[in-house]
Design a protein around this motif. Sequence first.
Motif, PDB file in Angstrom:
ATOM      1  N   PHE A   1       7.488  -5.067 -16.352  1.00 31.07           N
ATOM      2  CA  PHE A   1       8.445  -4.039 -15.927  1.00 31.07           C
ATOM      3  C   PHE A   1       8.320  -2.793 -16.810  1.00 31.07           C
ATOM      4  O   PHE A   1       8.316  -1.657 -16.316  1.00 31.07           O
ATOM      5  CB  PHE A   1       9.859  -4.619 -15.994  1.00 31.07           C
ATOM      6  CG  PHE A   1      10.927  -3.734 -15.420  1.00 31.07           C
ATOM      7  CD1 PHE A   1      10.844  -3.265 -14.122  1.00 31.07           C
ATOM      8  CD2 PHE A   1      12.025  -3.375 -16.180  1.00 31.07           C
ATOM      9  CE1 PHE A   1      11.830  -2.453 -13.579  1.00 31.07           C
ATOM     10  CE2 PHE A   1      13.023  -2.563 -15.649  1.00 31.07           C
ATOM     11  CZ  PHE A   1      12.921  -2.097 -14.346  1.00 31.07           C
ATOM     12  N   ALA A   2       8.209  -3.006 -18.126  1.00 34.36           N
ATOM     13  CA  ALA A   2       8.081  -1.875 -19.043  1.00 34.36           C
ATOM     14  C   ALA A   2       6.801  -1.096 -18.776  1.00 34.36           C
ATOM     15  O   ALA A   2       6.795   0.144 -18.800  1.00 34.36           O
ATOM     16  CB  ALA A   2       8.106  -2.371 -20.490  1.00 34.36           C
ATOM     17  N   ALA A   3       5.699  -1.807 -18.508  1.00 36.39           N
ATOM     18  CA  ALA A   3       4.438  -1.131 -18.212  1.00 36.39           C
ATOM     19  C   ALA A   3       4.538  -0.326 -16.920  1.00 36.39           C
ATOM     20  O   ALA A   3       4.024   0.806 -16.829  1.00 36.39           O
ATOM     21  CB  ALA A   3       3.303  -2.153 -18.124  1.00 36.39           C
ATOM     22  N   ALA A   4       5.199  -0.896 -15.925  1.00 36.40           N
ATOM     23  CA  ALA A   4       5.331  -0.196 -14.650  1.00 36.40           C
ATOM     24  C   ALA A   4       6.206   1.050 -14.788  1.00 36.40           C
ATOM     25  O   ALA A   4       5.895   2.113 -14.237  1.00 36.40           O
ATOM     26  CB  ALA A   4       5.920  -1.144 -13.603  1.00 36.40           C
ATOM     27  N   LEU A   5       7.292   0.937 -15.547  1.00 35.96           N
ATOM     28  CA  LEU A   5       8.167   2.093 -15.739  1.00 35.96           C
ATOM     29  C   LEU A   5       7.461   3.210 -16.500  1.00 35.96           C
ATOM     30  O   LEU A   5       7.756   4.399 -16.296  1.00 35.96           O
ATOM     31  CB  LEU A   5       9.430   1.676 -16.487  1.00 35.96           C
ATOM     32  CG  LEU A   5      10.438   0.820 -15.727  1.00 35.96           C
ATOM     33  CD1 LEU A   5      11.613   0.472 -16.636  1.00 35.96           C
ATOM     34  CD2 LEU A   5      10.934   1.524 -14.474  1.00 35.96           C
ATOM     35  N   ALA A   6       6.545   2.846 -17.397  1.00 40.68           N
ATOM     36  CA  ALA A   6       5.834   3.854 -18.181  1.00 40.68           C
ATOM     37  C   ALA A   6       4.732   4.543 -17.387  1.00 40.68           C
ATOM     38  O   ALA A   6       4.231   5.595 -17.810  1.00 40.68           O
ATOM     39  CB  ALA A   6       5.239   3.206 -19.430  1.00 40.68           C
TER      40      ALA A   6
ATOM     41  N   TYR B   1       4.002   5.178 -10.820  1.00 42.13           N
ATOM     42  CA  TYR B   1       4.892   4.137 -10.330  1.00 42.13           C
ATOM     43  C   TYR B   1       6.301   4.229 -10.913  1.00 42.13           C
ATOM     44  O   TYR B   1       7.267   3.808 -10.272  1.00 42.13           O
ATOM     45  CB  TYR B   1       4.330   2.752 -10.658  1.00 42.13           C
ATOM     46  CG  TYR B   1       2.920   2.524 -10.175  1.00 42.13           C
ATOM     47  CD1 TYR B   1       2.481   3.050  -8.973  1.00 42.13           C
ATOM     48  CD2 TYR B   1       2.017   1.777 -10.934  1.00 42.13           C
ATOM     49  CE1 TYR B   1       1.182   2.843  -8.533  1.00 42.13           C
ATOM     50  CE2 TYR B   1       0.722   1.566 -10.501  1.00 42.13           C
ATOM     51  CZ  TYR B   1       0.305   2.098  -9.308  1.00 42.13           C
ATOM     52  OH  TYR B   1      -0.970   1.904  -8.879  1.00 42.13           O
ATOM     53  N   GLY B   2       6.423   4.734 -12.127  1.00 40.88           N
ATOM     54  CA  GLY B   2       7.692   4.711 -12.826  1.00 40.88           C
ATOM     55  C   GLY B   2       8.847   5.347 -12.064  1.00 40.88           C
ATOM     56  O   GLY B   2       9.917   4.722 -11.918  1.00 40.88           O
ATOM     57  N   PRO B   3       8.692   6.580 -11.554  1.00 40.39           N
ATOM     58  CA  PRO B   3       9.819   7.210 -10.849  1.00 40.39           C
ATOM     59  C   PRO B   3      10.284   6.407  -9.635  1.00 40.39           C
ATOM     60  O   PRO B   3      11.491   6.256  -9.401  1.00 40.39           O
ATOM     61  CB  PRO B   3       9.241   8.572 -10.443  1.00 40.39           C
ATOM     62  CG  PRO B   3       8.186   8.853 -11.457  1.00 40.39           C
ATOM     63  CD  PRO B   3       7.566   7.524 -11.759  1.00 40.39           C
ATOM     64  N   HIS B   4       9.336   5.856  -8.867  1.00 37.69           N
ATOM     65  CA  HIS B   4       9.709   5.059  -7.697  1.00 37.69           C
ATOM     66  C   HIS B   4      10.476   3.811  -8.116  1.00 37.69           C
ATOM     67  O   HIS B   4      11.494   3.441  -7.491  1.00 37.69           O
ATOM     68  CB  HIS B   4       8.463   4.669  -6.909  1.00 37.69           C
ATOM     69  CG  HIS B   4       8.737   3.668  -5.826  1.00 37.69           C
ATOM     70  ND1 HIS B   4       9.331   4.009  -4.619  1.00 37.69           N
ATOM     71  CD2 HIS B   4       8.524   2.322  -5.772  1.00 37.69           C
ATOM     72  CE1 HIS B   4       9.455   2.932  -3.880  1.00 37.69           C
ATOM     73  NE2 HIS B   4       8.972   1.892  -4.551  1.00 37.69           N
ATOM     74  N   LEU B   5      10.006   3.136  -9.171  1.00 35.44           N
ATOM     75  CA  LEU B   5      10.648   1.889  -9.591  1.00 35.44           C
ATOM     76  C   LEU B   5      12.036   2.145 -10.166  1.00 35.44           C
ATOM     77  O   LEU B   5      12.939   1.317 -10.013  1.00 35.44           O
ATOM     78  CB  LEU B   5       9.769   1.171 -10.608  1.00 35.44           C
ATOM     79  CG  LEU B   5       8.475   0.599 -10.020  1.00 35.44           C
ATOM     80  CD1 LEU B   5       7.575   0.073 -11.124  1.00 35.44           C
ATOM     81  CD2 LEU B   5       8.786  -0.507  -9.026  1.00 35.44           C
ATOM     82  N   ARG B   6      12.216   3.271 -10.813  1.00 37.72           N
ATOM     83  CA  ARG B   6      13.560   3.603 -11.308  1.00 37.72           C
ATOM     84  C   ARG B   6      14.527   3.808 -10.139  1.00 37.72           C
ATOM     85  O   ARG B   6      15.677   3.370 -10.186  1.00 37.72           O
ATOM     86  CB  ARG B   6      13.499   4.848 -12.190  1.00 37.72           C
ATOM     87  CG  ARG B   6      12.896   4.590 -13.564  1.00 37.72           C
ATOM     88  CD  ARG B   6      13.008   5.810 -14.471  1.00 37.72           C
ATOM     89  NE  ARG B   6      12.507   5.491 -15.805  1.00 37.72           N
ATOM     90  CZ  ARG B   6      11.233   5.587 -16.166  1.00 37.72           C
ATOM     91  NH1 ARG B   6      10.338   6.028 -15.287  1.00 37.72           N
ATOM     92  NH2 ARG B   6      10.848   5.259 -17.377  1.00 37.72           N
TER      93      ARG B   6
END
Length: 302
Positions: free
Chosen positions: A273-278, A282-287
Amino acid sequence: MPQPIRRAVIPAAGLGSRLLPLTKAIPKEMLPVGDRPVIEHTVRELVASGITDITIVVSGGKSLIQEHFRPNPALVAQLRADGKAAYADAVQEVGELSRRGHITYLDQHGPYGNGTPVLNAARNSGDEPMLVLWPDDVFVAHVPRAQQLIAAYNATNSPVLALMPMQPGDSQRYGVPVVKEEFDGGLLRITGLVEKPRPEEAPSHFAAIGGYVITPGIIDELREQTGRWTGAGEIYLTDAINAFAATRAVYGQVIRGQWYDTGNPLAYLTAQFAAALADPDYGPHLRRLARDLDPADALVAG
């Protein structure tokens, strides 16, 4: 002057039982964190830190690790012919890691315990110090953890353990160092490790998190353990470090950076999750997804 550190060992012979059924067919070291398998994070860290000889100690069923790092010029050429230059570059870069790190593979032999793969690799290292890093740790740091450990070794010419501050209630999850003296820059002189003490008995507020500079004296202590081994029990680095520290200097280096352990389901999901958010794509979509997702619409197991 301290002997330069050129070698590293990555123990990758474990079964990954805490991550079953994910690891039934896929080695835990090959589970992705971000856009690469977790073991690649460790290999990249070592190569970036100037290590030129990496031994990965494996067991049966780990051939995917070798396949991942093996250069594949035919695939690279096909991707370039198809106009997929970015994918070709990514595959070629992974193959280059094997050459730059001079990766070799060694089957684990001997008793269980995390000291055994170190002993296996030491047969090829002579009397040189070496780094030992676990393949299921990911560090995000401005200065790689391996470089921080090497710097501490160069300053002390002694074995060094990677440490992180911990919450008192977490002591039963870690080896906790007995601190004799603290120096600038997070360097600590330690006299040993207490394995998983109760919070009220923890000798310090630091945790040993996996990552060592191992010197020939520690290897000698591991050999002593093996000589006494009778077929019961396991061979552990902690025991060798404690025996060495009884008469000689051992240090801990508090690592500056963020540590992600991927060895259990929650820790693995946290790292992923941390890697994806960074990730900038992908980060903006996952947030947005985390903010807007209705729990009733979430995927559920089974």
